[in-house]
Design an enzyme around this catalytic site. Structure first.
Site, PDB file in Angstrom:
ATOM      1  N   HIS A  59       0.864  -1.189   0.000  1.00  0.00           N
ATOM      2  CA  HIS A  59       0.000   0.000   0.000  1.00  0.00           C
ATOM      3  C   HIS A  59       0.903   1.242   0.000  1.00  0.00           C
ATOM      4  CE1 HIS A  59      -3.823  -1.843   2.085  1.00  0.00           C
ATOM      5  NE2 HIS A  59      -4.109  -1.573   0.814  1.00  0.00           N
TER       6      HIS A  59
ATOM      7  N   CYS B  83      -2.508   2.930   9.042  1.00  0.00           N
ATOM      8  CA  CYS B  83      -3.526   1.975   8.575  1.00  0.00           C
ATOM      9  C   CYS B  83      -4.773   2.006   9.456  1.00  0.00           C
ATOM     10  CB  CYS B  83      -2.983   0.555   8.587  1.00  0.00           C
ATOM     11  SG  CYS B  83      -1.518   0.304   7.589  1.00  0.00           S
TER      12      CYS B  83
HETATM   13  N1  ARG Z   1      -4.056  -7.071   6.598  1.00  0.00           N
HETATM   14  C1  ARG Z   1      -4.424  -5.859   5.955  1.00  0.00           C
HETATM   15  C2  ARG Z   1      -4.340  -6.038   4.453  1.00  0.00           C
HETATM   16  O1  ARG Z   1      -3.427  -6.667   4.000  1.00  0.00           O
HETATM   17  C3  ARG Z   1      -3.566  -4.737   6.403  1.00  0.00           C
HETATM   18  C4  ARG Z   1      -3.999  -3.427   5.845  1.00  0.00           C
HETATM   19  C5  ARG Z   1      -3.097  -2.307   6.264  1.00  0.00           C
HETATM   20  N2  ARG Z   1      -3.662  -1.057   5.917  1.00  0.00           N
HETATM   21  C6  ARG Z   1      -3.004  -0.077   5.309  1.00  0.00           C
HETATM   22  N3  ARG Z   1      -3.605   1.079   5.205  1.00  0.00           N
HETATM   23  N4  ARG Z   1      -1.822  -0.241   4.811  1.00  0.00           N
HETATM   24  O2  ARG Z   1      -5.170  -5.575   3.718  1.00  0.00           O
END
Ligand code: ARG
Length: 282
Positions: A175, A275
């Site tokens: 991300h 996150c």
């Molecule tokens: N386990 C989640 C996923 O892989 C973690 C998300 C983390 N969020 C972020 N904004 N980077 O989607």
């Protein structure tokens, strides 16, 4: 260099955040390289770490609202993935992983129930602030692992802001918000300032970032690995993982105030402070 008198005065602005307590937090599936379902997660500890993060925001004078967590949605704590809100306009989410798909509707409903009228649900895969970062002028938009490039154009139309697409190339930084954050938004007198880890981006995107943000704080591999870039800044105070001491030192040299939080349990799901934090910009 670190002489207090020569540091620029950083001015915090009050923020409005939406968060979701990790009451059903778990690592039951693996949709990013950080997740290992065979490794135990201390759910109690995750809740405690999350509460401290929320309280850190409140202690800085920010408003935090909470969405009700839902059983069976262990990643719902990562509220940043569910909406992008600019000028009171809400762009919801469409998740890539089927395990997370239902989160989007719970957040959409929260916005409806709280009086937001301009709500768009994306047609393309769009993991919201996980991949979209607002600089006050531009919406930086990540793609490569989660959000579809077509979602960038949708975001531009729905939110009415110029979008700059950036390509992520390292699966650990799946991300945008794991590799880049906005330290201070652009004002009439000053450009936006960001911090980022160049190696997480394609060569072309590295050149785009260097061109747009010549004064950026550049992070190294160690800063990125501890999720140091998954930070939340109010223009002065930067909430970041306690391990990110080197990055914090460089931010302090630029006049920012590091605020450390322990997110060791949440990191087992591939998440950090940002996150967990969806910013509502009215
Ligand atoms: N386990 C989640 C996923 O892989 C973690 C998300 C983390 N969020 C972020 N904004 N980077 O989607």
């Amino acid at each position: 260099m670190t002489d207090a008198a020569t540091l620029p005065a950083r001015v915090p602005t009050p923020r409005h955040y939406l968060m979701c307590p990790p009451r059903y937090f778990a690592v039951e599936y693996a949709i990013n390289p950080w997740m290992d379902p065979s490794r135990p997660v201390d759910a109690e500890r995750a809740l405690d770490q999350w509460a401290r993060l929320r309280d850190a925001f409140r202690g800085l004078g920010h408003t935090v609202e909470e969405v009700e967590p839902q059983p069976g949605l262990p990643d719902m704590v990562f509220a940043a993935n569910s909406a992008t809100v600019i000028d009171g306009r809400v762009l919801g989410a469409r998740f890539r992983a089927p395990q997370r798909a239902a989160e989007a509707e719970h957040f959409r409903r929260w916005f409806v129930e709280h009086g937001y009228r301009d709500i768009t649900m994306p047609r393309q895969i769009n993991e919201a602030e996980g991949d979209l970062a607002w600089t006050g002028r531009l919406l930086l938009a990540g793609t490569g692992f989660r959000t579809d490039p077509g979602a960038h154009a949708e975001a531009q139309e729905a939110l009415g802001v110029p979008v700059v697409s950036l390509r992520l190339v390292d699966p650990r930084y799946y991300h945008l918000d794991t590799a880049l954050f906005v330290l201070s938004e652009a004002t009439d007198t000053a450009p936006a300032q960001i911090a980022y880890y160049p190696e997480a981006f394609s060569r072309g995107s590295q050149r785009v970032l260097a061109r747009l943000f010549p004064g950026a704080v550049l992070a190294d591999a160690a800063d990125a690995e501890c999720f140091g870039l998954n930070a939340v800044s109010d223009g002065r105070n930067v909430v970041l993982p306690v391990e990110a001491t080197a990055l914090a030192g460089r931010l302090a040299e630029r006049g920012y105030q590091p605020v450390f939080v322990d997110i060791s349990e949440l990191r087992k799901a591939g998440g950090g402070p940002k996150c967990c934090t969806c910013e509502i910009r009215k």
